[in-house]
Write a protein that holds these residues in place. Structure first.
Motif, PDB file in Angstrom:
ATOM      1  N   GLU A  79      38.369  32.752  36.500  1.00  0.00           N
ATOM      2  CA  GLU A  79      38.415  32.921  34.884  1.00  0.00           C
ATOM      3  C   GLU A  79      39.982  32.741  34.995  1.00  0.00           C
ATOM      4  N   LEU A  80      40.422  31.827  34.259  1.00  0.00           N
ATOM      5  CA  LEU A  80      42.333  31.269  34.064  1.00  0.00           C
ATOM      6  C   LEU A  80      42.926  31.946  34.046  1.00  0.00           C
ATOM      7  N   ALA A  81      44.119  32.407  34.898  1.00  0.00           N
ATOM      8  CA  ALA A  81      44.647  33.503  35.224  1.00  0.00           C
ATOM      9  C   ALA A  81      45.823  33.104  33.630  1.00  0.00           C
ATOM     10  N   GLU A  82      46.166  34.398  34.018  1.00  0.00           N
ATOM     11  CA  GLU A  82      46.859  34.919  32.690  1.00  0.00           C
ATOM     12  C   GLU A  82      47.695  34.064  32.430  1.00  0.00           C
ATOM     13  N   GLU A  83      48.254  33.526  32.953  1.00  0.00           N
ATOM     14  CA  GLU A  83      49.919  32.759  32.013  1.00  0.00           C
ATOM     15  C   GLU A  83      48.799  31.496  31.453  1.00  0.00           C
ATOM     16  N   PHE A  84      47.474  31.123  31.646  1.00  0.00           N
ATOM     17  CA  PHE A  84      47.618  29.912  31.124  1.00  0.00           C
ATOM     18  C   PHE A  84      46.251  30.116  29.789  1.00  0.00           C
ATOM     19  N   SER A  85      46.331  31.611  30.633  1.00  0.00           N
ATOM     20  CA  SER A  85      44.586  32.324  28.700  1.00  0.00           C
ATOM     21  C   SER A  85      44.970  32.051  27.780  1.00  0.00           C
ATOM     22  N   ASN A  86      44.345  31.984  26.759  1.00  0.00           N
ATOM     23  CA  ASN A  86      44.697  33.261  25.645  1.00  0.00           C
ATOM     24  C   ASN A  86      43.701  34.620  25.850  1.00  0.00           C
ATOM     25  N   LYS A  87      43.280  34.982  27.138  1.00  0.00           N
ATOM     26  CA  LYS A  87      42.879  36.697  26.942  1.00  0.00           C
ATOM     27  C   LYS A  87      44.378  37.383  26.890  1.00  0.00           C
ATOM     28  N   LYS A  88      43.931  38.708  27.080  1.00  0.00           N
ATOM     29  CA  LYS A  88      44.954  39.285  27.022  1.00  0.00           C
ATOM     30  C   LYS A  88      44.891  39.764  28.250  1.00  0.00           C
ATOM     31  N   HIS A  89      46.133  40.596  29.196  1.00  0.00           N
ATOM     32  CA  HIS A  89      45.649  41.035  30.178  1.00  0.00           C
ATOM     33  C   HIS A  89      45.194  42.624  30.393  1.00  0.00           C
ATOM     34  N   HIS A  90      43.892  42.451  31.090  1.00  0.00           N
ATOM     35  CA  HIS A  90      42.739  43.484  31.059  1.00  0.00           C
ATOM     36  C   HIS A  90      42.456  43.146  32.943  1.00  0.00           C
ATOM     37  N   HIS A  91      41.240  44.505  32.363  1.00  0.00           N
ATOM     38  CA  HIS A  91      40.594  44.567  34.128  1.00  0.00           C
ATOM     39  C   HIS A  91      39.216  44.998  33.604  1.00  0.00           C
ATOM     40  N   HIS A  92      38.365  45.395  34.547  1.00  0.00           N
ATOM     41  CA  HIS A  92      37.450  45.204  34.959  1.00  0.00           C
ATOM     42  C   HIS A  92      36.344  46.446  34.874  1.00  0.00           C
ATOM     43  N   LEU A  93      35.280  46.589  34.128  1.00  0.00           N
ATOM     44  CA  LEU A  93      34.294  48.132  34.776  1.00  0.00           C
ATOM     45  C   LEU A  93      33.516  47.712  34.494  1.00  0.00           C
ATOM     46  N   ILE A  94      32.920  47.942  36.041  1.00  0.00           N
ATOM     47  CA  ILE A  94      31.919  47.613  36.505  1.00  0.00           C
ATOM     48  C   ILE A  94      30.198  48.841  36.540  1.00  0.00           C
ATOM     49  N   CYS A  95      29.413  48.035  36.107  1.00  0.00           N
ATOM     50  CA  CYS A  95      27.611  49.283  36.200  1.00  0.00           C
ATOM     51  C   CYS A  95      27.878  48.790  37.511  1.00  0.00           C
ATOM     52  N   LYS A  96      27.428  49.965  38.477  1.00  0.00           N
ATOM     53  CA  LYS A  96      26.793  49.941  39.724  1.00  0.00           C
ATOM     54  C   LYS A  96      25.658  49.785  39.807  1.00  0.00           C
ATOM     55  N   LYS A  97      25.048  49.406  39.083  1.00  0.00           N
ATOM     56  CA  LYS A  97      23.332  49.842  38.452  1.00  0.00           C
ATOM     57  C   LYS A  97      22.950  48.492  38.015  1.00  0.00           C
ATOM     58  N   ARG A 106      24.549  45.935  37.506  1.00  0.00           N
ATOM     59  CA  ARG A 106      25.880  44.583  37.644  1.00  0.00           C
ATOM     60  C   ARG A 106      26.726  43.977  36.864  1.00  0.00           C
ATOM     61  N   LYS A 107      26.387  44.823  35.336  1.00  0.00           N
ATOM     62  CA  LYS A 107      27.540  44.317  34.368  1.00  0.00           C
ATOM     63  C   LYS A 107      28.807  43.867  33.935  1.00  0.00           C
ATOM     64  N   VAL A 108      29.319  43.421  33.848  1.00  0.00           N
ATOM     65  CA  VAL A 108      31.164  44.013  33.992  1.00  0.00           C
ATOM     66  C   VAL A 108      31.985  43.550  32.645  1.00  0.00           C
ATOM     67  N   ILE A 109      32.378  44.650  32.468  1.00  0.00           N
ATOM     68  CA  ILE A 109      33.228  44.685  31.113  1.00  0.00           C
ATOM     69  C   ILE A 109      34.417  44.772  31.066  1.00  0.00           C
ATOM     70  N   ASP A 110      34.756  43.476  30.795  1.00  0.00           N
ATOM     71  CA  ASP A 110      36.616  43.302  30.418  1.00  0.00           C
ATOM     72  C   ASP A 110      36.875  45.131  29.720  1.00  0.00           C
ATOM     73  N   TYR A 111      38.231  45.104  30.035  1.00  0.00           N
ATOM     74  CA  TYR A 111      38.489  46.137  28.876  1.00  0.00           C
ATOM     75  C   TYR A 111      40.256  45.777  29.394  1.00  0.00           C
ATOM     76  N   GLU A 112      40.825  45.960  27.959  1.00  0.00           N
ATOM     77  CA  GLU A 112      42.401  45.593  27.393  1.00  0.00           C
ATOM     78  C   GLU A 112      43.142  47.360  27.051  1.00  0.00           C
ATOM     79  N   ASP A 113      42.273  48.294  27.637  1.00  0.00           N
ATOM     80  CA  ASP A 113      42.707  49.766  26.908  1.00  0.00           C
ATOM     81  C   ASP A 113      43.905  49.949  28.196  1.00  0.00           C
ATOM     82  N   PHE A 114      44.555  50.919  27.925  1.00  0.00           N
ATOM     83  CA  PHE A 114      46.108  51.641  28.778  1.00  0.00           C
ATOM     84  C   PHE A 114      46.649  50.778  29.385  1.00  0.00           C
TER      85      PHE A 114
END
Lengths: 151, 151
Positions: B83-101, B103-111
């Motif tokens: 994905e585009l690095a933060e500096e070049f993206s219009n997405k906010k700083h975020h991290h990832h929440l991954i389902c082990k079963k 394999r879905k990956v959710i981007d979250y911008e909380d906290f």
DNA sequence: TTGATAATGAAAACCATTTCCAACTATTGA
DNA sequence: TCAATAGTTGGAAATGGTTTTCATTATCAA
């Protein structure tokens, strides 16, 4: 002579047999104080037990990961690394500091108190917001190590 | 028509040419709001420019990662995601929440505020202690998503 | 335009990991 | 004790994402 290690019970609770191969693999992981690749483990196990094949290493690691006895990491260098999960390890809670140039990985145990505060808050919040049952997290810092800077 | 995007200058500063293929790849990354695999990008680029091969996708992604324009992630499911690095993206700083079963990956911008406090402290401390120049970090939470719990 | 250099696609190579399969081993119940 | 059943194993082959090779083509600077 069963259950002499804390992992034995857990492994058998899942219905898996605690065979010589599996114990040998766990022994290697237990005696290492760093993350190992499947091949690292294969070579280490081989010295005492040349009959154990690489396939068994992979299969066992998969079971161990599934039961939560080992943790699997992908540092982004092509091969997965494994280490005993915190609960079964004598290592303290730690995270990883990765050199982007030479690929060195340093385990650090610093700022765990501060980390825990943040992680706990985030975990609870994320569980509520997204409905996940969160049971694990990783933190990786990436940068350039001192050797690669001067080199 | 050069440098119309903020990445153009940076890319050329490294001495790389901003070709049609490379711009097409950056366009796809720019228009996506989630992490894409090399194949995802290949397929997307193909619709407008069938001549671009998968090899070029991989080569370009490597350059883009090297210049810091894109970030590469390994969620542990066999294929890398970009994905585009933060500096070049219009997405906010975020991290990832991954389902082990599943394999879905959710981007979250909380906290992020709380995170920043901890990360900043840890980064400075680790830089001092280990001599690294840290420029990036990832946080992944692992768990089971609501769908996989009930399913 | 021209010559040097960088970028490209297709095919082949690579390589960590998985799958297959036939042999083997441990556990269970009669 | 002795099958019968189920779990485990190693080696070879397959898999699949990624990288390399190489001959061709595009780009840039002079």
């Amino acid at each position: 002579m069963r259950h002499c290690h804390k992992w034995g019970q857990k492994f058998q609770d899942y219905g898996f047999r605690l065979t010589v191969s599996r114990e040998a693999i766990l022994e290697v992981l237990s005696n290492s104080n760093t993350h190992l690749s499947a091949e690292d483990i294969y070579l280490a196990v081989h010295s005492g037990n040349p009959a154990i094949g690489l396939t068994t290493i992979y299969r066992t690691l998969e079971l161990l990961e599934h039961t939560g006895i080992v943790s699997k990491f992908e540092f982004g260098h092509g091969r997965a690394k494994y280490e005993l999960a915190e609960e079964f390890s004598n290592k303290k809670h730690h995270h990883h500091l990765i050199c982007k140039k030479c690929r060195k990985v340093i385990d650090y145990e610093d700022f765990i108190t501060e980390e825990k505060e943040y992680i706990t808050k985030a975990e609870i919040g994320l569980q509520n917001k997204y409905g996940f049952d969160i049971d694990n997290h990783i933190i990786h810092f990436y940068g350039i190590c001192p050797e690669c800077k001067t080199g």
